[in-house]
Design an enzyme around this catalytic site. Sequence first.
Site, PDB file in Angstrom:
ATOM      1  CB  CYS A 157     -13.132   5.308  -0.515  1.00 30.60           C
ATOM      2  SG  CYS A 157     -14.379   4.454  -1.482  1.00 30.60           S
TER       3      CYS A 157
ATOM      4  NE  ARG B 286     -13.473  -1.609   3.355  1.00 32.75           N
ATOM      5  CZ  ARG B 286     -12.374  -0.989   3.778  1.00 32.75           C
ATOM      6  NH1 ARG B 286     -12.158  -0.864   5.064  1.00 32.75           N
ATOM      7  NH2 ARG B 286     -11.495  -0.534   2.928  1.00 32.75           N
TER       8      ARG B 286
ATOM      9  CD  GLU C  21     -18.054  -0.274  -6.077  1.00 33.63           C
ATOM     10  OE1 GLU C  21     -16.979  -0.670  -5.623  1.00 33.63           O
ATOM     11  OE2 GLU C  21     -19.123  -0.335  -5.441  1.00 33.63           O
TER      12      GLU C  21
ATOM     13  CG  ASP D 113     -14.672  -3.538  -6.630  1.00 32.64           C
ATOM     14  OD1 ASP D 113     -13.880  -4.501  -6.800  1.00 32.64           O
ATOM     15  OD2 ASP D 113     -15.518  -3.514  -5.741  1.00 32.64           O
TER      16      ASP D 113
ATOM     17  NE  ARG E 249      -9.912  -5.400  -6.669  1.00 30.74           N
ATOM     18  CZ  ARG E 249     -10.375  -5.289  -5.443  1.00 30.74           C
ATOM     19  NH1 ARG E 249      -9.555  -5.277  -4.435  1.00 30.74           N
ATOM     20  NH2 ARG E 249     -11.663  -5.202  -5.214  1.00 30.74           N
TER      21      ARG E 249
ATOM     22  CG  HIS F  23      -6.753  -6.851  22.295  1.00 34.12           C
ATOM     23  ND1 HIS F  23      -7.800  -6.079  22.725  1.00 34.12           N
ATOM     24  CD2 HIS F  23      -5.731  -6.611  23.124  1.00 34.12           C
ATOM     25  CE1 HIS F  23      -7.418  -5.422  23.787  1.00 34.12           C
ATOM     26  NE2 HIS F  23      -6.168  -5.734  24.055  1.00 34.12           N
TER      27      HIS F  23
ATOM     28  NE  ARG G  86     -18.778  -0.905   1.000  1.00 33.11           N
ATOM     29  CZ  ARG G  86     -17.610  -1.512   0.795  1.00 33.11           C
ATOM     30  NH1 ARG G  86     -16.824  -1.116  -0.184  1.00 33.11           N
ATOM     31  NH2 ARG G  86     -17.232  -2.493   1.586  1.00 33.11           N
TER      32      ARG G  86
END
Lengths: 96, 580
Positions: free
Chosen positions: B511, B298, B440, B464, B474, B190, B334
């Site tokens: 993206c 997402r 990816e 990815d 990663r 918030h 996605r």
Amino acid sequence: MVSTTIMIDHPAGLHARPAAQFVKTAARFPCKISVRKINSEKPPANAKSPLSVLTLGVNQGDSVEIVAEGEQAQEAVDALVELVKSNFGEPAAAHS
Amino acid sequence: MPRYQGLPASPGIAIGPALIYRTQKVTFTEQRVTVPRAEWRELQQAIQKAHTQLTALEERARKMAGEEEAAIFEAHRLFLDDEELLAKLRTMVLEERLNAKAAVHHAFEQYAEALLGLEEEYFQARAQDLRDVAQRVMKCLEGEGDDPSVESAAEPVILVAEDLTPSDTIRFDREQILGIVTARGGPTSHSAILARAMGVPAVVSAPFDLNEIRSGTLAILNGSTGLFSVGPTLHELEVARREKEEWEARRRAELSQAELPAVTKDGAFRAEVVANIGSVEDAELAVQFGAEGVGLFRTEFLYLQRSTMPTITEQVRAYRRVFEVMGERPVVVRTLDIGGDKEVPYLGTEKEPNPFLGWRAIRMIRERPDVLENQFMALLQAAGQVTAAGIRCDLRIMLPMVSSVAEVERAREIYEEAWKALEAQGKALPEKVQFGIMVEVPSAALLADHFAPLVDFFSIGTNDLTQYTLAVDRTNERVSVLASPYHPAVLRLIEMTIRAAHAHGKWVGLCGELAGDPLAVPLLLGLRLDEFSMVPSSIPTIKDLIRRWSLKGAEEVAQGCLRFGLAADVIEYLKSQTPR
């Protein structure tokens, strides 16, 4: 005692603004009003209490049973049914 | 000087004295009181006082941030009017002879617990609200006057806190706050949202200990990089001041043109600049920053922190909110991308030795076609409802982690079935839907010419793709430095993907973080990437850069990049290039 069962078709279910409208409408009547979520083990909630209505967790597509007891019970149930049917006073959501 | 790397939450640079803000939780001991009547009277007065405070805060929020923020406090006030809650408090104090603070705690907590049990994000947030209100009433019981505020601070400050509630954040005057840094909270918390709405630089999740920092110490906060530094040297201060000036001048120029399209200066190419989002708040922010659509929505948030599958109705509700905000702009959604890194019992994911090479995303399709089917149903209905209401929703569905053509074929079958089922039920359906995949996994890039005929678009997920191409985890700090999207092997795969798609008349988006990296602009532009998708706040910057290049100049740079064999050389070369 007057009771009826109705489906909540608002996308927000009985939360946020619809819940506030519902409670506000219930509060206009002197009788005791309860609301219960059908197919749920939760006990009926006081329809005049926003917190109780909220914790029922009523989503779009759920049905609820409204029970009123006492003075103006019929009017109260009618008013609440009218509110739900009018999509809580909002323009009707797109449904086929 | 101590430096803390947090997460960027609201862009900009702030330099000024730190103000340590501690949210003091009211503590209490449970007691039986001897005069319950007096205790009850005191509680009623405290509730009345809290009520008055909330009315004032609501007004303030309306002025400072808008209707949506004001509604938070209006809801708080309604909780205080709740007759069931008041009846509970009354019983606890008058009959059980409980002291007021303990009664407030127990009564509010009962409802908060009930709300937390409902699992949906909406209810979790309301439970936090309830606790916020309970604290307010307890503070009023302590006879604390009006909230102390930094309005009394002599000069503007950088607010340093463990975490901030809506009530905390709204108390400060915009002019008194240079920046906000918190040790907890995410970029969608918030206070982060409020900071962005007020245009205050902010960093969240910075790993500092409040006890290590003293109020009044000079600090530097960079809301674009997430870095928070305390007690800088004169030289560091000078550098920060210069950066701040440059940033502000540039930002003013960029924001004034954020709504304009990203067309190269020779008019030869137009790129679509869109946003990566994970919530309806992000969508609102995206529109503010001039996003031409959403390149990655997402949907994992719908599935996490709960014990049952989200129902279709719940999903429809969440998607509709985002579609309504984005209007007729394209929204690429996605489908679920969860695997063994997150244990979700109702989906059947479990701990795996290599979760990123395991049973995840589209690979669930064989065992759990219902998950994808539900998601398709919900997306189509949401887009159909929004379209029927008069907004021509531009839905684009995207499958993650595709590695084989068979996966796309199977997903399309499920999609067609979902469409037919909805049609048979007479449901409203959208006018147009695109169907695409994430590229990816290296196999998808290498076989892009086989995938292209099956889809309407590709979106390259460089984070990815880099990890899979270079065999670098990663999340493993010892090797993560090797994971550069500028690695020539990754660049070649990107180039191949775009070329294959264009040969089939399909468009390509990107993206990953690379799309929002200013350094990569001429490279990606030169490869004729159709869509750049990034965090909303980067959009004005990237649009501005695209407009500085000619297509021809960018193409020369892209060709130059593809000659190298080392990521470091590519980066070095890109740094030496200026728009032309």
